[in-house]
Design a protein around this motif. Structure first.
Motif: not given
Length: 764
Positions: A528-529, A558-559, A566-567, A715-716
């Motif tokens: 996640g971001q 990959g993201r 919170g990602g 963070g999404i």
């Protein structure tokens, strides 16, 4: 001064509709800004209050049962220690609800640091050995209160709730984070599984949290630490969506304030151009430039003050009655110390901003000479352009051609009018984009990181194979992906992240990958971001983490969009984690349902079929927490529509006045009053169409940028934005054009039927 007030009063009687729009728009803007301030205060202060009153710990560290966390009290920078407390994992059930919990051993006296704040009932006593105190969010989920009995499924044990308490620690989240239950140490030892310990650290300098965590993990050993959380994470989670709601209100409130100020500026400027003769007469009878400026300034400041006062009174008296989180926020905000200062400051600032814009436009009125003179050789309407003449030669209706010419041949006034009208339409487009993005979490959750509708966990009495067969056998379940989730220490040992192993290589879990590619090879993962930002890495990098004392190295290919935690999540397949720990077994199952299936119904059927041995929860969606925002967006659109109507009335007045000098010429070439009316209506409609196209064309990319920026900061991650459908944009433009035409029809018809002497007077 009396003459100034009399002129302002006479002008107000002539422009009642415009005055009503300005007052209503100002009231809506100030109300939005006040609600934004209330939400910001509500987001921060309740958690801060609990943290301060409970002497909250800055760091909470979970360890294995054999560690010695009491040694952390000797670390430099540690002011006090809470615990260590013995813990165990269990499940509590009430009629109709059940939840995963962490039992925490506590004595007959609450701890001095990280002390739970009792909100109802009492604290633990040896007289009630089976008594427990529930954290407030867990109590709400179980619908339990003091005196209620809860069962521990699979053990035959029961516990009695003796109290409910607030805590500054992260709250209970179904299927993601267990709730906190305080119990006597003997009950913790005899109930639950996976024993461990928990210790809280109160630091002398909260800014050194990461360094303190690093030293604590080094002292205890990475293999002994199972999870770390800190006060910043708890505060961010507590603020969460409420702070986002405040940001939305504040952003749109400021944008609407700018649009309203420009609308006021345009209204005064248009009125000055239309009343050059009246202003000249005022100066001829003795009005000074300052008096002329004051006449406009006093009038529009009165509108702003009236709207701001109305909004302030309504929010102060009725704000607490608003539904949902807005009403709660206003009620809490009214009890905060900063409320007294903020309540007058917001409307005063809005009135001063509108007043400054009004003063700039009114200053132009003060410069009008006593004998107004048009620039030599410049016709008011301008010559017909080449395309207009060719269009007339092709036989197009004269009203359409002349209306288009009037709309776009007014020199610098045309783009200024389009910009002022396009701004509220641009903000409405952004608001619609926020609405459709929220709705997308409900309509297309699989594209936003939520492909599963249910999360299932098997009790100890249910084998993995039996659980998988039971879940896959339900007709509404498309796939039951086995998985495990664990806390992993990040490089540098300054905190923990969520490491997930979901699905297998034969049946991969459908992560929502928006950058890079899916993880389909050995040691590959998606992140996640929030995790990428936390570790300072990007797609393509390798990361090393520690899980249960064992290193785990993964290649981020990959993201993915991660709405939870919170990602700060890295995900791979269960097979990849089993390569590092062959004995690893699935602890949860993510269930994908068929389109149209009812998650609540499937949950009930699976719970009954498993005889209560499956703990199943519906996956929470951000749309559930952001439902209040839809009402907020609707209210903002209404405020922006009022501002647009104000600017439309100004544009209509300007177009009608510009057409008065052309009226004789139009009648001379044989146009009927109906055709002359159509010229003005067409001019206004073309202006509204140009503004709608500009507003939608700029609003869509602006909305995508704003939403993706918020997604990255939360963070999404970027990639969640959803623009309104082309149909909705067309409907918005159509509504703007039809509204402009409807508002322009009556004044245009009146102007077309004016007497000859009035027309000559206006042209003089």
């Amino acid at each position: 001064m009396r003459a100034t007030l009399r002129w302002a009063h006479a002008d107000l009687r002539t422009h009642r509709g415009e005055a009503l729009f300005l007052v209503s728009a100002t009231a809506g803007i100030v109300a939005a800004l006040l609600l934004a301030v209330a939400l910001f205060g509500y987001a921060t202060n309740p958690w801060q209050r609990v943290f301060a009153q409970s002497h909250g710990a800055h760091v909470w560290i979970r360890t294995g049962p054999s560690a010695d966390p009491a040694r952390l009290a000797a670390l430099d920078g540690v002011a006090a220690v809470s615990g260590p407390f013995r813990t165990s994992a269990a499940t509590l059930a009430s009629p109709g609800a059940r939840a995963s919990v962490e039992l925490r051993g506590a004595g007959a006296e609450p701890p001095a640091t990280g002390r739970p704040l009792i909100t109802s009932g009492r604290w633990l006593t040896p007289a009630t050995p089976d008594g427990v105190v529930l954290e407030s969010s867990l109590a709400r989920a179980l619908v339990a209160g003091p005196g209620d009995s809860l069962t521990v499924p699979g053990t035959g044990r029961t516990v009695t709730v003796v109290g409910i308490a607030d805590s500054a620690e992260p709250r209970y989240r179904p299927g993601e984070r267990p709730g906190t239950v305080w119990a006597l140490p003997a009950q913790v030892r005899g109930t639950g599984e996976r024993p461990g310990q928990l210790v809280g650290l109160l630091l002398t300098d909260p800014d050194d949290t990461d360094y303190a965590v690093q030293r604590a993990v080094t002292l205890l050993g990475a293999g002994a630490v199972t999870d770390v959380s800190n006060w910043k994470q708890a505060r961010a989670e507590a603020q969460g969506d409420t702070r986002l709601l405040g940001q939305v209100l504040g952003l749109f409130g400021l944008g609407a304030l700018l649009a309203a100020a420009l609308a006021v500026y345009g209204a005064i400027s248009t009125r000055v151009r239309g009343h050059l003769r009246d202003i000249s007469v005022l100066k001829a009878i003795g009005f000074t430039p300052g008096q002329v400026v004051r006449a406009f300034l006093v009038q529009h400041l009165a509108f702003a003050v009236l709207g701001a006062l109305a909004a302030t009174v309504l929010i102060e008296t009725l704000g607490g009655a608003l539904p949902g989180r807005l009403g709660e926020a206003v009620g809490v905000w009214q009890g905060l110390p900063g409320h007294t200062a903020a309540l007058p400051a917001v409307p005063v600032a809005a009135v001063l901003f509108i007043g400054a814009t009004t003063g700039l436009a009114a200053w132009r009125a003060g410069r009008v000479p006593p004998v107004p003179v048009l620039p030599a050789g410049k016709a008011p309407g301008g010559r017909l352009s080449g395309p207009a003449r060719r269009a007339l030669g092709l036989g197009l209706p004269p009203a359409l051609v002349l209306g288009w010419h009037r709309a776009f041949a007014r020199g610098p006034q045309t783009p200024a009018t389009i910009v002022r009208l396009a701004l509220p339409l641009l903000l409405i487009t952004v608001a619609l984009s926020a609405w459709t993005t929220i709705a997308r979490f409900d309509s297309e959750p699989e594209h936003l990181g939520l492909p599963s509708a249910l999360t299932a966990r098997a009790d100890r009495g249910l084998a993995d194979r039996e659980a998988a067969v039971l879940l896959d056998g339900h007709p509404q379940v498309v796939a039951a992906h086995p998985g495990v989730e664990a806390a992993a220490l990040v490089p540098g040992q300054t905190g923990t992240i969520a490491l997930r192993g979901l699905g297998t290589r034969e049946r991969p879990y459908p992560f929502t990958v928006v950058e890079g590619r899916a993880a389909d090879g050995p040691d590959e993962a998606v992140a996640g971001q929030g995790l990428l930002d936390l570790l300072g890495v990007q797609v393509g990098d390798w990361v090393r983490m520690t899980v249960g004392g064992h290193p785990q190295v993964l290649h981020i290919v990959g993201r993915s969009i991660e709405p939870e935690n919170g990602g700060r999540t890295i995900s791979t397949s269960l097979d990849t984690l089993r390569e590092n720990d062959p004995a690893l077994r699935a602890t949860l199952y993510q269930l994908q349902l068929r389109p149209g299936a009812d998650p609540a119904g499937v949950r009930a059927e699976l719970t009954e079929a498993s005889q209560g041995r499956l703990d199943i929860h519906e996956v929470t969606s951000p749309a559930d927490r952001l439902s209040t925002m839809r009402g907020v967006v609707a209210g903002l659109i209404a405020v922006l529509a009022l501002i647009g109507l104000t600017e439309l009335s100004t544009a209509i007045g300007g177009s009608v006045r510009d057409g008065e000098r052309d009226l004789l010429a139009l009648k001379a070439i044989g146009l009927s009053p109906r055709q002359i009316t159509a010229v003005t209506v067409t001019a206004v409609g073309c202006t509204a169409l140009a503004a709608a196209v500009a507003g939608a064309g700029l609003g869509v990319p602006l909305a995508r940028w704003l939403i993706d920026t918020e997604g990255r900061s939360s963070g999404i991650g970027a990639g969640v934005a959803q623009a309104p459908s082309p149909l909705h944009l067309v409907l918005l433009a159509t509504a703007a054009v039809l509204g402009a035409i409807a508002l322009a029809a009556l004044p245009a018809a009146r102007a077309a039927r004016r007497r000859l002497v009035d027309t000559l007077s206006a042209a003089a």
